[in-house]
Design a protein around this motif. Sequence first.
Motif, PDB file in Angstrom:
ATOM      1  N   ALA A 102      -3.478 -18.362   9.430  1.00 45.98           N
ATOM      2  CA  ALA A 102      -2.664 -18.964   8.527  1.00 45.98           C
ATOM      3  C   ALA A 102      -1.477 -18.049   7.572  1.00 45.98           C
ATOM      4  O   ALA A 102      -2.145 -17.237   6.850  1.00 45.98           O
ATOM      5  CB  ALA A 102      -2.045 -20.485   8.002  1.00 45.98           C
ATOM      6  N   VAL A 103      -0.616 -17.852   8.108  1.00 45.83           N
ATOM      7  CA  VAL A 103       0.209 -17.227   7.221  1.00 45.83           C
ATOM      8  C   VAL A 103       1.492 -18.251   6.162  1.00 45.83           C
ATOM      9  O   VAL A 103       1.868 -19.040   6.744  1.00 45.83           O
ATOM     10  CB  VAL A 103       1.516 -16.174   8.352  1.00 45.83           C
ATOM     11  CG1 VAL A 103       1.127 -14.961   8.949  1.00 45.83           C
ATOM     12  CG2 VAL A 103       2.069 -16.878   9.159  1.00 45.83           C
ATOM     13  N   PRO A 104       1.679 -17.369   4.827  1.00 46.39           N
ATOM     14  CA  PRO A 104       1.418 -15.431   4.859  1.00 46.39           C
ATOM     15  C   PRO A 104       0.053 -15.724   4.414  1.00 46.39           C
ATOM     16  O   PRO A 104       0.057 -16.935   4.130  1.00 46.39           O
ATOM     17  CB  PRO A 104       2.690 -16.376   3.833  1.00 46.39           C
ATOM     18  CG  PRO A 104       3.230 -17.063   2.918  1.00 46.39           C
ATOM     19  CD  PRO A 104       2.845 -17.856   4.105  1.00 46.39           C
ATOM     20  N   ASP A 105      -0.202 -14.376   4.506  1.00 44.91           N
ATOM     21  CA  ASP A 105      -1.783 -14.025   3.729  1.00 44.91           C
ATOM     22  C   ASP A 105      -1.969 -12.217   3.744  1.00 44.91           C
ATOM     23  O   ASP A 105      -1.105 -11.888   4.730  1.00 44.91           O
ATOM     24  CB  ASP A 105      -2.583 -14.512   5.163  1.00 44.91           C
ATOM     25  CG  ASP A 105      -4.226 -14.011   4.406  1.00 44.91           C
ATOM     26  OD1 ASP A 105      -4.540 -12.829   4.458  1.00 44.91           O
ATOM     27  OD2 ASP A 105      -4.612 -15.201   4.474  1.00 44.91           O
ATOM     28  N   GLU A 106      -2.235 -11.802   2.696  1.00 43.84           N
ATOM     29  CA  GLU A 106      -1.874 -10.774   2.557  1.00 43.84           C
ATOM     30  C   GLU A 106      -3.221 -10.461   3.673  1.00 43.84           C
ATOM     31  O   GLU A 106      -2.543  -8.879   4.206  1.00 43.84           O
ATOM     32  CB  GLU A 106      -2.833 -10.363   1.629  1.00 43.84           C
ATOM     33  CG  GLU A 106      -1.354 -10.824  -0.041  1.00 43.84           C
ATOM     34  CD  GLU A 106      -0.895  -9.840   0.281  1.00 43.84           C
ATOM     35  OE1 GLU A 106      -0.948  -8.929   0.257  1.00 43.84           O
ATOM     36  OE2 GLU A 106       0.750 -10.655  -0.590  1.00 43.84           O
ATOM     37  N   ALA A 135       7.295 -14.537   1.707  1.00 46.55           N
ATOM     38  CA  ALA A 135       6.600 -14.063   1.238  1.00 46.55           C
ATOM     39  C   ALA A 135       5.625 -13.318   2.444  1.00 46.55           C
ATOM     40  O   ALA A 135       5.075 -12.020   2.934  1.00 46.55           O
ATOM     41  CB  ALA A 135       5.592 -15.075   0.782  1.00 46.55           C
ATOM     42  N   THR A 136       6.591 -13.943   3.823  1.00 48.28           N
ATOM     43  CA  THR A 136       5.951 -13.627   5.333  1.00 48.28           C
ATOM     44  C   THR A 136       6.363 -12.153   5.634  1.00 48.28           C
ATOM     45  O   THR A 136       6.206 -11.766   6.582  1.00 48.28           O
ATOM     46  CB  THR A 136       5.462 -14.938   5.871  1.00 48.28           C
ATOM     47  OG1 THR A 136       5.043 -15.391   5.926  1.00 48.28           O
ATOM     48  CG2 THR A 136       5.747 -14.708   8.184  1.00 48.28           C
ATOM     49  N   ALA A 225      16.545 -13.763   2.236  1.00 45.49           N
ATOM     50  CA  ALA A 225      14.845 -13.349   2.972  1.00 45.49           C
ATOM     51  C   ALA A 225      15.026 -12.482   3.036  1.00 45.49           C
ATOM     52  O   ALA A 225      13.469 -11.120   2.836  1.00 45.49           O
ATOM     53  CB  ALA A 225      14.091 -14.618   3.298  1.00 45.49           C
ATOM     54  N   LEU A 226      15.782 -11.389   4.346  1.00 42.96           N
ATOM     55  CA  LEU A 226      15.651 -10.712   5.284  1.00 42.96           C
ATOM     56  C   LEU A 226      15.916  -9.513   4.200  1.00 42.96           C
ATOM     57  O   LEU A 226      14.859  -8.602   3.806  1.00 42.96           O
ATOM     58  CB  LEU A 226      16.043 -10.339   6.218  1.00 42.96           C
ATOM     59  CG  LEU A 226      15.465 -11.570   7.319  1.00 42.96           C
ATOM     60  CD1 LEU A 226      16.487 -11.657   8.833  1.00 42.96           C
ATOM     61  CD2 LEU A 226      14.072 -10.421   8.104  1.00 42.96           C
ATOM     62  N   ARG A 227      17.346  -9.333   3.390  1.00 42.65           N
ATOM     63  CA  ARG A 227      17.538  -8.253   2.778  1.00 42.65           C
ATOM     64  C   ARG A 227      16.574  -7.697   1.814  1.00 42.65           C
ATOM     65  O   ARG A 227      16.265  -7.046   0.973  1.00 42.65           O
ATOM     66  CB  ARG A 227      18.650  -8.798   2.184  1.00 42.65           C
ATOM     67  CG  ARG A 227      19.621  -8.199   3.161  1.00 42.65           C
ATOM     68  CD  ARG A 227      20.977  -9.011   2.833  1.00 42.65           C
ATOM     69  NE  ARG A 227      22.201  -8.796   4.101  1.00 42.65           N
ATOM     70  CZ  ARG A 227      23.348 -10.454   4.239  1.00 42.65           C
ATOM     71  NH1 ARG A 227      23.520 -10.918   3.878  1.00 42.65           N
ATOM     72  NH2 ARG A 227      24.607 -10.052   5.288  1.00 42.65           N
ATOM     73  N   GLY A 261      12.785   2.913   3.576  1.00 42.66           N
ATOM     74  CA  GLY A 261      12.164   3.166   1.876  1.00 42.66           C
ATOM     75  C   GLY A 261      11.407   2.303   1.851  1.00 42.66           C
ATOM     76  O   GLY A 261      10.442   1.734   3.269  1.00 42.66           O
ATOM     77  N   SER A 262      10.602   2.180   0.158  1.00 43.43           N
ATOM     78  CA  SER A 262       9.996   1.649  -0.147  1.00 43.43           C
ATOM     79  C   SER A 262      10.402  -0.108   0.353  1.00 43.43           C
ATOM     80  O   SER A 262      11.040  -0.142   0.281  1.00 43.43           O
ATOM     81  CB  SER A 262       9.646   1.489  -1.590  1.00 43.43           C
ATOM     82  OG  SER A 262      10.218   1.157  -1.987  1.00 43.43           O
ATOM     83  N   ILE A 263       9.182  -0.512   0.284  1.00 40.48           N
ATOM     84  CA  ILE A 263       9.180  -1.986   0.457  1.00 40.48           C
ATOM     85  C   ILE A 263       8.976  -2.876  -0.855  1.00 40.48           C
ATOM     86  O   ILE A 263       8.019  -2.561  -1.857  1.00 40.48           O
ATOM     87  CB  ILE A 263       8.112  -3.064   1.294  1.00 40.48           C
ATOM     88  CG1 ILE A 263       7.862  -2.248   2.875  1.00 40.48           C
ATOM     89  CG2 ILE A 263       8.407  -4.232   1.888  1.00 40.48           C
ATOM     90  CD1 ILE A 263       9.107  -2.163   3.942  1.00 40.48           C
ATOM     91  N   PRO A 264      10.268  -4.280  -1.033  1.00 41.47           N
ATOM     92  CA  PRO A 264       9.826  -3.979  -2.265  1.00 41.47           C
ATOM     93  C   PRO A 264       8.289  -5.530  -1.925  1.00 41.47           C
ATOM     94  O   PRO A 264       8.286  -5.998  -1.280  1.00 41.47           O
ATOM     95  CB  PRO A 264      11.195  -5.883  -1.918  1.00 41.47           C
ATOM     96  CG  PRO A 264      12.316  -5.072  -0.896  1.00 41.47           C
ATOM     97  CD  PRO A 264      11.057  -4.090  -0.450  1.00 41.47           C
ATOM     98  N   ARG A 265       8.052  -5.317  -3.739  1.00 41.85           N
ATOM     99  CA  ARG A 265       6.318  -6.370  -3.500  1.00 41.85           C
ATOM    100  C   ARG A 265       6.784  -7.308  -4.235  1.00 41.85           C
ATOM    101  O   ARG A 265       7.662  -7.839  -5.061  1.00 41.85           O
ATOM    102  CB  ARG A 265       5.543  -5.223  -4.167  1.00 41.85           C
ATOM    103  CG  ARG A 265       4.951  -4.246  -3.557  1.00 41.85           C
ATOM    104  CD  ARG A 265       3.890  -3.764  -3.349  1.00 41.85           C
ATOM    105  NE  ARG A 265       3.712  -2.408  -2.455  1.00 41.85           N
ATOM    106  CZ  ARG A 265       2.584  -2.932  -1.539  1.00 41.85           C
ATOM    107  NH1 ARG A 265       2.101  -3.931  -1.459  1.00 41.85           N
ATOM    108  NH2 ARG A 265       2.381  -1.826  -0.746  1.00 41.85           N
TER     109      ARG A 265
END
Length: 265
Positions: A102-106, A135-136, A225-227, A261-265
């Motif tokens: 199930a998502v979200p999941d790393e 998170a997803t 959430a997308l941004r 670019g880089s993805i926010p974490r």
Amino acid sequence: MSAGPEDDHGYGAPYSALAQIYDRWMAADRIPYDQWLSFAGKRFVESGLEVRTVLDVCCGTGMTMKALQDHGYEVTGVDASAAMLDVARTRTTPGTELLCFAVPDERLAELGPFDAALVCFDGANYLTGEDGLAATLRQLAQALRPGGVLVFDLSTRRTFEEIAALGEFGEDFGDFAYIWNTRHEPDTPAYEYLVSLFVPEGELFRRSVEQHAQRHFTRDEVRNALRATGFTDIAVSDNYTDRDATDTTRRESWSARRTTGSIPR
């Protein structure tokens, strides 16, 4: 897509029983899989990418996966329902990677990189947990290559309210029947569905009850959430068409691209 195993009330996990009759039910409702694929294909072309690999999240019984494979795409599927994936294995190309969680999941973020990802037919409405959508989306961004395409849909508040207004309803298909009950927590976007399914077992019918939890999102919630999770070129339309989404839209179709670019974490 299911959220987890059987709960304390004894209800079955979402799609554990429905899996055996799901395709029959969807065929009766004339679910437009071809329209979904056509819409996604247009978004792929508009991206300018050569899209070859696709991640199908909440892939269910594999109808969309099979259509993608028939068009030459290499597809990986993820779903929380083992029963639905069992059906998908009978439909998709032998050796197709089908993952059960199930998502979200790393684990989602560790897949790929893919050229595109899909979350069709209300799969994202099951993201009811706090920050579940964000998170997803973050994990999907990590699973996509830079510039990769995301297409997903969401049933709107209007749809949830229309279903709730029906109260209890059902239908007898002859070879199976169901009864649907909606529960809504007032002043929240959260809805709970109890689906009682009746399928033949010998000369009698066996009853199974599944509990499904979903919610609706505002467009601002989705855009933000997308941004925040690394997507750009965000667009929303009415139900897998090029028409603008309006207040009467019952299903929104969203598309976006993973930032380079880089993805926010």
